[in-house]
Motif scaffolding. Structure first.
Motif, PDB file in Angstrom:
ATOM      1  N   ALA A  99      -5.656   9.870  -0.074  1.00 54.52           N
ATOM      2  CA  ALA A  99      -5.346   9.129  -1.302  1.00 54.52           C
ATOM      3  C   ALA A  99      -6.122   7.823  -1.400  1.00 54.52           C
ATOM      4  O   ALA A  99      -6.542   7.416  -2.487  1.00 54.52           O
ATOM      5  CB  ALA A  99      -3.846   8.842  -1.375  1.00 54.52           C
ATOM      6  N   PHE A 100      -6.319   7.145  -0.277  1.00 50.51           N
ATOM      7  CA  PHE A 100      -6.993   5.847  -0.282  1.00 50.51           C
ATOM      8  C   PHE A 100      -8.496   6.033  -0.111  1.00 50.51           C
ATOM      9  O   PHE A 100      -8.955   6.670   0.837  1.00 50.51           O
ATOM     10  CB  PHE A 100      -6.460   4.961   0.836  1.00 50.51           C
ATOM     11  CG  PHE A 100      -5.057   4.481   0.611  1.00 50.51           C
ATOM     12  CD1 PHE A 100      -4.806   3.329  -0.124  1.00 50.51           C
ATOM     13  CD2 PHE A 100      -3.975   5.196   1.128  1.00 50.51           C
ATOM     14  CE1 PHE A 100      -3.506   2.887  -0.333  1.00 50.51           C
ATOM     15  CE2 PHE A 100      -2.675   4.750   0.925  1.00 50.51           C
ATOM     16  CZ  PHE A 100      -2.442   3.600   0.186  1.00 50.51           C
TER      17      PHE A 100
ATOM     18  N   ASN B 166       2.308   1.584  -3.570  1.00 44.83           N
ATOM     19  CA  ASN B 166       1.304   2.046  -4.539  1.00 44.83           C
ATOM     20  C   ASN B 166       1.023   3.534  -4.385  1.00 44.83           C
ATOM     21  O   ASN B 166       0.949   4.274  -5.376  1.00 44.83           O
ATOM     22  CB  ASN B 166       0.001   1.256  -4.376  1.00 44.83           C
ATOM     23  CG  ASN B 166       0.008  -0.053  -5.145  1.00 44.83           C
ATOM     24  OD1 ASN B 166       0.875  -0.296  -5.965  1.00 44.83           O
ATOM     25  ND2 ASN B 166      -0.979  -0.884  -4.881  1.00 44.83           N
ATOM     26  N   ALA B 167       0.831   3.975  -3.151  1.00 46.79           N
ATOM     27  CA  ALA B 167       0.520   5.392  -2.929  1.00 46.79           C
ATOM     28  C   ALA B 167       1.705   6.274  -3.310  1.00 46.79           C
ATOM     29  O   ALA B 167       1.527   7.358  -3.899  1.00 46.79           O
ATOM     30  CB  ALA B 167       0.122   5.617  -1.472  1.00 46.79           C
ATOM     31  N   SER B 168       2.903   5.828  -3.000  1.00 46.79           N
ATOM     32  CA  SER B 168       4.095   6.605  -3.358  1.00 46.79           C
ATOM     33  C   SER B 168       4.223   6.728  -4.870  1.00 46.79           C
ATOM     34  O   SER B 168       4.517   7.810  -5.401  1.00 46.79           O
ATOM     35  CB  SER B 168       5.347   5.940  -2.772  1.00 46.79           C
ATOM     36  OG  SER B 168       5.286   5.884  -1.362  1.00 46.79           O
TER      37      SER B 168
ATOM     38  N   PHE C 250      -0.420   9.987   3.518  1.00 45.28           N
ATOM     39  CA  PHE C 250      -0.816  10.223   2.128  1.00 45.28           C
ATOM     40  C   PHE C 250      -2.099  11.037   1.985  1.00 45.28           C
ATOM     41  O   PHE C 250      -2.606  11.197   0.873  1.00 45.28           O
ATOM     42  CB  PHE C 250      -0.984   8.877   1.397  1.00 45.28           C
ATOM     43  CG  PHE C 250       0.291   8.095   1.296  1.00 45.28           C
ATOM     44  CD1 PHE C 250       1.298   8.469   0.408  1.00 45.28           C
ATOM     45  CD2 PHE C 250       0.515   6.988   2.108  1.00 45.28           C
ATOM     46  CE1 PHE C 250       2.475   7.753   0.322  1.00 45.28           C
ATOM     47  CE2 PHE C 250       1.689   6.266   2.026  1.00 45.28           C
ATOM     48  CZ  PHE C 250       2.678   6.655   1.143  1.00 45.28           C
TER      49      PHE C 250
ATOM     50  N   ALA D 233       1.817   6.539  -7.093  1.00 42.42           N
ATOM     51  CA  ALA D 233       0.749   7.385  -7.627  1.00 42.42           C
ATOM     52  C   ALA D 233       1.100   8.860  -7.491  1.00 42.42           C
ATOM     53  O   ALA D 233       0.749   9.676  -8.362  1.00 42.42           O
ATOM     54  CB  ALA D 233      -0.564   7.080  -6.921  1.00 42.42           C
TER      55      ALA D 233
ATOM     56  N   LEU E 173      -1.764   5.543   7.257  1.00 41.90           N
ATOM     57  CA  LEU E 173      -1.755   5.793   5.812  1.00 41.90           C
ATOM     58  C   LEU E 173      -2.382   7.145   5.487  1.00 41.90           C
ATOM     59  O   LEU E 173      -1.894   7.867   4.611  1.00 41.90           O
ATOM     60  CB  LEU E 173      -2.496   4.673   5.085  1.00 41.90           C
ATOM     61  CG  LEU E 173      -1.772   3.323   5.011  1.00 41.90           C
ATOM     62  CD1 LEU E 173      -2.670   2.269   4.378  1.00 41.90           C
ATOM     63  CD2 LEU E 173      -0.466   3.441   4.222  1.00 41.90           C
ATOM     64  N   ASP E 174      -3.452   7.491   6.191  1.00 47.93           N
ATOM     65  CA  ASP E 174      -4.084   8.791   5.966  1.00 47.93           C
ATOM     66  C   ASP E 174      -3.153   9.925   6.363  1.00 47.93           C
ATOM     67  O   ASP E 174      -3.090  10.971   5.698  1.00 47.93           O
ATOM     68  CB  ASP E 174      -5.390   8.895   6.761  1.00 47.93           C
ATOM     69  CG  ASP E 174      -6.530   8.126   6.116  1.00 47.93           C
ATOM     70  OD1 ASP E 174      -6.404   7.752   4.934  1.00 47.93           O
ATOM     71  OD2 ASP E 174      -7.554   7.897   6.787  1.00 47.93           O
TER      72      ASP E 174
ATOM     73  N   LEU F  76      -7.052   4.290  -5.225  1.00 42.21           N
ATOM     74  CA  LEU F  76      -6.118   3.509  -4.419  1.00 42.21           C
ATOM     75  C   LEU F  76      -6.863   2.759  -3.321  1.00 42.21           C
ATOM     76  O   LEU F  76      -7.727   3.325  -2.648  1.00 42.21           O
ATOM     77  CB  LEU F  76      -5.074   4.417  -3.784  1.00 42.21           C
ATOM     78  CG  LEU F  76      -3.992   4.987  -4.702  1.00 42.21           C
ATOM     79  CD1 LEU F  76      -3.083   5.932  -3.915  1.00 42.21           C
ATOM     80  CD2 LEU F  76      -3.168   3.884  -5.339  1.00 42.21           C
TER      81      LEU F  76
ATOM     82  N   ASP G 202       0.830  -1.204   0.000  1.00 43.94           N
ATOM     83  CA  ASP G 202       0.000   0.000   0.000  1.00 43.94           C
ATOM     84  C   ASP G 202       0.866   1.256   0.000  1.00 43.94           C
ATOM     85  O   ASP G 202       0.559   2.242  -0.689  1.00 43.94           O
ATOM     86  CB  ASP G 202      -0.936  -0.002   1.215  1.00 43.94           C
ATOM     87  CG  ASP G 202      -1.911  -1.160   1.202  1.00 43.94           C
ATOM     88  OD1 ASP G 202      -2.298  -1.587   0.096  1.00 43.94           O
ATOM     89  OD2 ASP G 202      -2.292  -1.631   2.273  1.00 43.94           O
TER      90      ASP G 202
END
Length: 370
Positions: free
Chosen positions: A163-164, A120-122, A160, A124, A156-157, A136, A117
């Motif tokens: 993003a998700f 992927n976020a990095s 990023f 994007a 994660l929030d 995502l 995860d």
């Protein structure tokens, strides 16, 4: 007519039709799906039957190297796919194991991890694109050990931002991983999901509810409904959460389920739980079910009856060596059933209206030309 002469006549026709289909797919672009009073209708006689939304694509493999992110992004639009839901792989071989594929490590332990995860976020953020609308999805969640999931979502929030907007694919029960130390989620742990399920429904901050894509095998060819009670427990406990049941609950361990029984189970649950949707990704559905005309007719009638409850996808796993032609092949195979849908179901399923509605996106599928 002799066979060589017949081939000489037919081959150019086949090549021309193939080229026309490919050209039409390559001409699909996001602006065609923007909400607009001038939006052109979709001509099913001349335009592709392949899906526009890949709501189930694994950008990362179980181990080893992935297809480089910029290369993978370049695969979608030429295949006619404009909207992609990027999963990681929530369960991976450990980095220390050296395992990359099941064929190399048929019994190596696979455990949930947040690693994919973050990658992927990095990616994007590093490689923005204007050809494909990307969603995502958080794939790390271990449903058998849910006590830290909400905290990891917050991490994660924090890193990023917003993003998700999705969670999954996560495993309630996946028999394919039983040889890799995975076990079915104990029923008593489902109540312990409450904190992260509440966060998925919308913790504030203006974020819409996040769908949860769950892999939950119904059973096997030897025990057709052995694990059905697990998915029923999830739906009964969390009826307000948008839940996507991937592969309609089927798997390579269950390729001979009676279609009438399967459709009866799905219909009952769709009627009972309005927030449940089904994902028809993965070529096993075509190979074991949809390619057989008598069986396909039953599923087409089912999809036409529930046109607003179905999502499309490829279920690709983008391990190094996977190529654009491989992706196009998966899109075509997973789209074949679209040819038989009625116009309403085609618009909501193949042209992506269900995805747009679920995600509250500023896009709409064109109407089908009459």
């Amino acid at each position: 007519m002799k066979i060589p002469k017949l081939r000489a006549v037919l081959l150019p026709m086949v090549m021309a039709l193939t080229a026309a289909c490919q050209n039409t797919q390559s001409e699909r672009h996001l602006t065609q799906f923007k909400r607009s009073a001038e939006q052109a209708c979709y001509d099913r006689d001349t335009q592709p039957y392949t899906f526009v939304v890949d709501a189930h694509a694994h950008f990362r493999p179980f181990g080893g190297e992935a297809v480089p992110y910029p290369e993978l992004i370049s695969y979608f639009q030429p295949a006619g796919v404009l909207f992609v839901n990027a999963f990681g792989i929530g369960q991976m071989f450990s980095a220390q194991s050296g395992c990359q594929r099941f064929s190399v490590c048929p019994t190596g332990e696979i455990k949930p991890t947040i690693r994919n995860d973050v990658i992927n976020a990095s990616n994007a953020l590093l490689y923005p694109n204007e050809e494909v609308h990307l969603t995502l999805s958080m794939s790390f969640a271990d449903l058998s050990e849910p006590q830290h999931i909400a905290q990891q979502m917050a991490l994660l929030d924090e890193e990023f931002g917003p993003a998700f907007t999705w969670m999954g694919e996560v495993n309630l029960v996946k028999q394919a991983l039983f040889a890799h130390s995975h076990r079915a989620t104990p029923p008593q742990r489902i109540d312990d999901w409450a904190p992260f399920m509440a966060r998925l429904r919308g913790p504030g901050g203006g974020r819409a509810p996040m769908p949860l894509s769950i892999h939950a095998d119904i059973g096997s060819d030897q025990a057709p409904t052995k694990y059905l009670h697990l998915m029923e427990s999830v739906l009964a406990r969390y009826p307000e959460n948008p839940i996507v049941w991937v592969h309609m609950g089927l798997s390579r361990e269950q390729t001979r389920l009676d279609p009438q029984l399967h459709i009866a189970i799905l219909s009952r649950l769709l009627d009972t739980y309005p927030n449940l949707m089904l994902d028809i990704s993965w070529r096993v559905l075509y190979e074991a079910y949809f390619r057989h005309a008598a069986i396909r007719e039953q599923y087409v009638a089912f999809f036409n009856r529930y046109p607003k409850r179905i999502l499309t996808g490829s279920d690709i796993v983008a391990a190094k060596g996977y190529q654009q032609r491989d992706y196009k092949r998966e899109v075509e195979i997973n789209s074949r059933i679209n040819q038989y849908l009625d116009d309403e179901a085609f618009r909501y399923i193949a042209l992506g209206q269900n995805y747009f509605d679920l995600m509250k996106l500023d896009y709409q599928a064109p109407e089908v030309c009459k």
